[in-house]
Design an enzyme around this catalytic site. Structure first.
Site, PDB file in Angstrom:
ATOM      1  N   GLU A  94       0.809  -1.215   0.000  1.00  0.00           N
ATOM      2  CA  GLU A  94       0.000   0.000   0.000  1.00  0.00           C
ATOM      3  C   GLU A  94       0.846   1.269   0.000  1.00  0.00           C
ATOM      4  OE1 GLU A  94      -3.389   2.295  -0.172  1.00  0.00           O
ATOM      5  OE2 GLU A  94      -3.127   0.122  -0.470  1.00  0.00           O
TER       6      GLU A  94
ATOM      7  N   ARG B  29      21.772   6.462 -20.818  1.00  0.00           N
ATOM      8  CA  ARG B  29      22.090   6.726 -22.218  1.00  0.00           C
ATOM      9  C   ARG B  29      22.631   8.144 -22.422  1.00  0.00           C
ATOM     10  NH1 ARG B  29      18.525   9.004 -25.611  1.00  0.00           N
ATOM     11  NH2 ARG B  29      18.978   7.487 -27.246  1.00  0.00           N
TER      12      ARG B  29
ATOM     13  N   ASP C  75      16.983  13.912 -29.793  1.00  0.00           N
ATOM     14  CA  ASP C  75      15.871  13.119 -29.272  1.00  0.00           C
ATOM     15  C   ASP C  75      14.674  13.996 -28.947  1.00  0.00           C
ATOM     16  OD1 ASP C  75      17.300  10.803 -29.432  1.00  0.00           O
ATOM     17  OD2 ASP C  75      17.754  10.668 -27.290  1.00  0.00           O
TER      18      ASP C  75
END
Length: 245
Positions: free
Chosen positions: A114, A152, A167
């Protein structure tokens, strides 16, 4: 970069961390990873790591002792960032990936059940990060996604250090369209400008496509982007084209 993962399921990381870019980053000595099963740090004979919440309620809550003890076993530095994977946290995006790629040491606390005992959040954590407005079973999958996005960006990880510059989201816009051989496929052709050899025109076309694609697919990003007068003209011409079509 060194990354430690506090998790109840260390085997979940094996496939992701030992493939593709993440594996090559480790082989190059640019990344060191370590999983810590905090169940081993429980202070009871049954290695119980969760218990019922005070005040009642649904589900089980992670106890503080195993996580505090596991954190104490990790060698930290002044640069260490301790990330709690949490739906209440700061949304993860490319700017945060860039920020965290500058850090020498990351620790991801991957919870289950939880939630966490609040003392973990208050006294161990430097960053609370969310992958989005939804709830997952545990923090392992978000931690792996974040690791891929962050690693990366480390210098030397990608074959070409400029590979990530264009990108999507890196400059606040979506990436321009990409094409490769064959030049014509099933009557579909590559835009002539990409074959022209004129690099100035190619860069201009690519920027225009980024503006158009972001306006079309992610208008929320366009609202945040500092549009130049030329960018605004690109959008207006695109709007007129849509009307004419």
């Amino acid at each position: 970069m060194k990354i430690d993962y506090l998790t109840l399921f260390p085997e979940m990381f094996n496939g992701v961390l030992n493939q593709s870019i993440l594996k090559r980053a480790q082989d190059k000595g640019l990344l060191q990873v370590n999983t810590v099963d905090f169940r081993h740090f429980a202070e009871n004979k049954h290695n119980q790591v969760d218990d019922y919440p005070f005040g009642g309620g649904q589900g089980m809550v992670l106890k503080p002792e195993p996580v505090f003890n596991a954190m104490a076993s990790i060698e930290k530095t002044a640069d260490t960032r301790v990330v709690l994977m949490c739906p209440q946290g700061r949304p993860f995006d490319q700017s945060l990936a860039n920020e965290l790629s500058e850090v020498e040491h990351l620790v991801f606390i991957c919870g289950h059940y939880e939630g966490y005992d609040e003392r973990i959040r208050q006294h161990l954590v430097t960053d609370e990060i969310s992958m989005g407005d939804y709830v997952l079973t545990g923090g392992e999958l978000p931690a792996m996604v974040m690791t891929d996005a962050i690693v990366r960006l480390l210098p030397g990880v990608l074959g070409n250090n400029q590979s990530h510059v264009d990108d999507s989201f890196q400059d606040g816009l979506l990436e321009f369209p990409q094409y490769t051989r064959p030049r014509e496929y099933q009557s579909m052709t590559v835009p002539d400008v990409l074959l022209s050899g004129n690099h100035a025109n190619i860069e201009k076309w690519r920027h225009e496509q980024k503006i158009i694609r972001t306006f079309e697919k992610r208008p929320d990003l366009i609202e945040l982007y500092n549009l130049s007068d030329e960018d605004k003209d690109i959008i207006e011409r695109y709007k007129k084209q849509l009307k004419n079509d």
